[in-house]
Scaffold this motif. Structure first.
Motif, PDB file in Angstrom:
ATOM      1  N   ASN A   1      13.055  -3.805   4.277  1.00  0.00           N
ATOM      2  CA  ASN A   1      12.656  -2.674   3.444  1.00  0.00           C
ATOM      3  C   ASN A   1      12.148  -1.515   4.291  1.00  0.00           C
ATOM      4  O   ASN A   1      11.025  -1.492   4.728  1.00  0.00           O
ATOM      5  N   THR A   2      13.023  -0.587   4.535  1.00  0.00           N
ATOM      6  CA  THR A   2      12.544   0.630   5.178  1.00  0.00           C
ATOM      7  C   THR A   2      12.120   1.560   4.077  1.00  0.00           C
ATOM      8  O   THR A   2      12.669   1.508   2.995  1.00  0.00           O
ATOM      9  N   PRO A   3      11.155   2.392   4.344  1.00  0.00           N
ATOM     10  CA  PRO A   3      10.720   3.308   3.288  1.00  0.00           C
ATOM     11  C   PRO A   3      11.825   4.299   2.975  1.00  0.00           C
ATOM     12  O   PRO A   3      12.856   4.339   3.628  1.00  0.00           O
ATOM     13  N   VAL A   4      11.539   5.112   1.971  1.00  0.00           N
ATOM     14  CA  VAL A   4      12.572   6.005   1.478  1.00  0.00           C
ATOM     15  C   VAL A   4      12.952   7.072   2.515  1.00  0.00           C
ATOM     16  O   VAL A   4      14.055   7.580   2.499  1.00  0.00           O
TER      17      VAL A   4
ATOM     18  N   LEU B   1       1.225   5.194   2.032  1.00  0.00           N
ATOM     19  CA  LEU B   1       0.937   3.946   2.732  1.00  0.00           C
ATOM     20  C   LEU B   1       2.005   3.662   3.775  1.00  0.00           C
ATOM     21  O   LEU B   1       1.703   3.294   4.911  1.00  0.00           O
ATOM     22  N   TYR B   2       3.256   3.844   3.375  1.00  0.00           N
ATOM     23  CA  TYR B   2       4.346   3.584   4.314  1.00  0.00           C
ATOM     24  C   TYR B   2       4.302   4.575   5.471  1.00  0.00           C
ATOM     25  O   TYR B   2       4.535   4.218   6.616  1.00  0.00           O
ATOM     26  N   GLU B   3       4.019   5.832   5.126  1.00  0.00           N
ATOM     27  CA  GLU B   3       3.968   6.847   6.182  1.00  0.00           C
ATOM     28  C   GLU B   3       2.886   6.503   7.192  1.00  0.00           C
ATOM     29  O   GLU B   3       3.120   6.531   8.403  1.00  0.00           O
ATOM     30  N   ALA B   4       1.705   6.145   6.672  1.00  0.00           N
ATOM     31  CA  ALA B   4       0.602   5.799   7.566  1.00  0.00           C
ATOM     32  C   ALA B   4       0.984   4.616   8.446  1.00  0.00           C
ATOM     33  O   ALA B   4       0.729   4.611   9.657  1.00  0.00           O
TER      34      ALA B   4
ATOM     35  N   TRP C   1       9.635  -4.982   9.046  1.00  0.00           N
ATOM     36  CA  TRP C   1       9.156  -6.263   8.533  1.00  0.00           C
ATOM     37  C   TRP C   1       7.653  -6.228   8.262  1.00  0.00           C
ATOM     38  O   TRP C   1       7.186  -6.703   7.243  1.00  0.00           O
ATOM     39  N   GLN C   2       6.917  -5.620   9.195  1.00  0.00           N
ATOM     40  CA  GLN C   2       5.463  -5.543   9.009  1.00  0.00           C
ATOM     41  C   GLN C   2       5.119  -4.708   7.778  1.00  0.00           C
ATOM     42  O   GLN C   2       4.200  -5.033   7.035  1.00  0.00           O
ATOM     43  N   ARG C   3       5.885  -3.634   7.601  1.00  0.00           N
ATOM     44  CA  ARG C   3       5.614  -2.803   6.419  1.00  0.00           C
ATOM     45  C   ARG C   3       5.883  -3.607   5.144  1.00  0.00           C
ATOM     46  O   ARG C   3       5.132  -3.553   4.179  1.00  0.00           O
ATOM     47  N   PHE C   4       6.961  -4.362   5.164  1.00  0.00           N
ATOM     48  CA  PHE C   4       7.296  -5.175   3.983  1.00  0.00           C
ATOM     49  C   PHE C   4       6.197  -6.212   3.731  1.00  0.00           C
ATOM     50  O   PHE C   4       5.729  -6.395   2.621  1.00  0.00           O
ATOM     51  N   ARG C   5       5.781  -6.835   4.815  1.00  0.00           N
ATOM     52  CA  ARG C   5       4.839  -7.941   4.733  1.00  0.00           C
ATOM     53  C   ARG C   5       3.453  -7.458   4.286  1.00  0.00           C
ATOM     54  O   ARG C   5       2.771  -8.122   3.523  1.00  0.00           O
TER      55      ARG C   5
ATOM     56  N   THR D   1       4.446  -3.844   1.024  1.00  0.00           N
ATOM     57  CA  THR D   1       5.262  -4.142  -0.144  1.00  0.00           C
ATOM     58  C   THR D   1       4.780  -5.402  -0.870  1.00  0.00           C
ATOM     59  O   THR D   1       4.551  -5.388  -2.076  1.00  0.00           O
ATOM     60  N   MET D   2       4.622  -6.478  -0.126  1.00  0.00           N
ATOM     61  CA  MET D   2       4.246  -7.742  -0.773  1.00  0.00           C
ATOM     62  C   MET D   2       2.910  -7.643  -1.513  1.00  0.00           C
ATOM     63  O   MET D   2       2.839  -8.005  -2.689  1.00  0.00           O
ATOM     64  N   PRO D   3       1.839  -7.166  -0.862  1.00  0.00           N
ATOM     65  CA  PRO D   3       0.586  -7.043  -1.618  1.00  0.00           C
ATOM     66  C   PRO D   3       0.713  -6.079  -2.793  1.00  0.00           C
ATOM     67  O   PRO D   3       0.151  -6.316  -3.865  1.00  0.00           O
TER      68      PRO D   3
END
Lengths: 279, 337
Positions: free
Chosen positions: A2-5, B229-232, B241-245, B248-250
């Motif tokens: 999942n890459t961000p948008v 959150l993703y940008e940060a 993967w870390q971003r997903f983990r 995204t998951m929480p």
């Protein structure tokens, strides 16, 4: 995964994503599409693998002329419409009360609504069958409507609560300030704001009643009393299957339902996730 | 009241008196409209219809169902009328015999085993596919709404129609799937007539039916996660993967817990797929608890109401234990329910 948008993708991963989506879409659409295509072939070619063969509407004309399809359609429509009207009204008031007030018994009600989701058809069907039969409601649409309320109301009340939770309480308070009773506030201020929620709840009740199989199969017998779910079983039995009328009937049942659904589904999920967790 | 008993007992079973992180509105400190007897009166008036519906058409039948499960009621000994003669009921109270028979009998345990396999595989596969598709659809991708439309279709078509469509595809002699196989020179597969293959077939159909709902619910959850959150995280050098983990998951937790609970309950009691696709066959290979209980009441002769009710009550008990357990696990993880 999942890459961000934002951010760029390599062309390769773009191709992979599109391929995944295309394969998934084909699997999702194919069975439905195949029934549609088959319904447009003469019945004797029902099992051929050609997409088109002597396109004709004869399956439809035969279905409407020679089978009680329209009667079944009418029965289903009547049962589903009644379930919807009664179900929406009951769920809306409950959803509002549970969303806005704190009162003794509230948690009990919340839990009861959730627990009734777990009720297997099996535990209720025999007693309800006996009750209906003693009241003379077997083979009557009213019997099915009452039964379907048991399925639709708990879930719909849960969803309505979620929608009401999303409407600011200040609105209720302004109603009280203007001297409206709680019921007046609900009726005049909140319900109009909850229209999307009501639409979704109505839709859910309708679909539940429209597609229910177990009670409909057990309670309704005789060609003139069947609903669509019961009627369609007539075309497919142990003696073989009449795929021609079956596919035509499927298309006629599915098209209106699918169209309405595609309009309603966005709200449906919002409502579900809203009503779902936070008590 | 009959209505309150199930919910009360579940609440208690789930350890209701554990201290909670955040009060769910049972504490005295939250703004509310006037908190007087009048308000309570209104609240009760508003929930009255539901309480009545639940009491009359769920509570009473439930009580009666439980009672029937403690008797030896069947078609031949219940009250019935033949012509003008009213025949009174002659069935007797047998206590817990039916439960003892069910729990020690091989049929119940075998059916329960398959029902658990069916539920777990359906929910797990559906969730995995739904999550994957939701993640893909959450990205900027050409034709996103078109794909979304296509993928939702199985949910939009009434369930029983879809099941018949699959029956048409699975048909052993003339179904599309075997036509394709014979086209490439392979033998026909008995999709619904071999015990093991039939099990895979019914799971496949149920997954096909369930993925759209799962996907849409999870997509809603994904869209509610703030992009910052993703940008940060990207700034801090977190990989995909870390971003997903960690984001995204929480972020999906509350949606996932709800949809998993609901789908588990729905799948456990998924009557139409089994009933319309295989009638529980071949033999009793695909019979889940619900369809088997239905069969006891409506498809065998003499109809065995007592055994059917017994199985129904057992299903209810199993699901309640599951829900209580699930709730407890959630609470341990700090989810407030």
């Amino acid at each position: 995964m999942n890459t961000p948008v934002r951010g760029r993708r390599s062309p390769l991963s773009s191709v992979a994503l599109h391929l995944t989506l295309i394969v998934a879409s084909v699997i999702a659409v194919f069975p439905v599409l195949w029934v549609l295509l088959t319904s447009l072939k003469p019945a004797k070619y029902a099992s051929t693998t050609d997409f088109f063969k002597e396109t004709t509407f004869e399956n439809y004309t035969n279905l409407l002329r020679d089978t009680p399809f329209l009667t079944w359609f009418g029965n289903s429509l009547l049962v589903a419409a009644l379930t919807t009207v009664v179900g929406v009204f009951i769920s809306a008031t409950t959803g509002y009360a549970v969303s806005r007030f704190r009162f003794p018994g509230k948690r009990g009600i919340m839990w009861t609504l959730l627990v009734t989701q777990m009720f297997p058809v099996a535990v209720l069907i025999v007693p309800i069958y006996n009750i209906m039969s003693s009241m003379g409601l077997l083979n009557e649409p009213a019997g099915l409507v009452i039964t379907y309320l048991t399925i639709a109301v708990p879930f719909c009340a849960w969803m309505m609560k979620g929608f009401f939770d999303g409407i600011p309480r200040e609105i209720d308070e302004s109603g009280y300030v203007d001297g409206l009773t709680p019921f007046g506030t609900f009726w005049r201020l909140i319900l109009p704001l909850a229209k999307p929620g009501i639409a979704v709840t109505a839709f859910y009740s309708f679909i539940t009643a429209w597609g229910e199989v177990a009670y409909a199969s057990a309670f309704m017998v005789g060609d003139e009393n069947l609903t669509l779910a019961g009627g369609l079983q007539k075309f497919v039995n142990q003696y073989g299957a009449q795929w021609g009328p079956m596919t035509a009937a499927s298309v006629l049942i599915a098209i209106p339902a699918a169209l309405v659904f595609l309009f309603a589904q966005r709200h449906l999920v919002t409502g579900m996730s809203a009503g779902a967790v936070k008590g | 009241m009959a209505v309150d008993t199930p919910s009360q007992s579940v609440a208690k079973a789930a350890g209701d008196h554990v201290a909670r992180g955040r009060s769910r509105g049972t504490g005295p400190k939250r703004r509310a409209p006037k908190r007087s007897l009048a308000t309570h009166w209104y609240a009760w008036a508003m929930v009255a219809p539901v309480v009545i519906v639940i009491a009359v058409i769920i509570g009473y039948p439930l009580g009666r169902g439980i009672y029937l499960s403690l008797t030896d009621a069947n078609e031949r000994n219940v009250a019935r009328s033949i012509g003008v003669n009213e025949i009174p009921a002659t069935y007797e109270f047998v206590g817990l015999d039916n439960y003892a028979d069910a729990i020690t009998g091989s049929q119940f345990l075998a059916t329960l085993g398959w029902t658990v396999v069916w539920t777990v595989s359906c929910v797990a596969i559906t969730f995995a596919l739904g999550l994957t598709l939701a993640n893909i659809l959450n990205r900027k991708i050409a034709g996103r709404s078109f794909y979304r439309m296509m993928l939702i279709l199985p949910w939009a078509v009434p369930g029983f129609v879809s099941v018949f469509a699959w029956r048409f595809l699975y048909d052993e002699r003339r179904g599309m799937l075997n036509q394709i196989l014979s086209g490439v020179g392979l033998d026909a597969v008995p999709w619904l007539n071999d015990p093991l293959i039939a099990k895979v077939s019914v799971i496949a159909v149920n997954v096909w039916l369930g993925v759209p709902f799962m996907m849409v619910a999870l997509l809603g959850g994904l869209q509610s996660i703030p992009g910052e959150l993703y940008e940060a995280a990207e700034m801090d050098g977190a990989n995909a993967w870390q971003r997903f983990r960690h984001i995204t998951m929480p972020g999906l937790r509350s949606v996932s817990t709800t949809v998993v609970l609901l789908s588990t309950i729905w799948t456990f009691n998924m009557f139409p797929v089994i009933f319309l696709l295989t009638r529980g066959g071949p033999g009793e290979a695909t019979q889940i608890l619900v369809t088997q209980a239905y069969k006891f009441s409506f498809e065998i002769s003499p109809r065995d109401f007592a055994q059917s009710s017994t199985w129904g009550v057992l299903i209810l008990v199993i699901l309640m234990i599951f829900a209580a357990f699930y709730r407890r696990v959630l609470r341990k993880q700090g989810e407030v329910w």
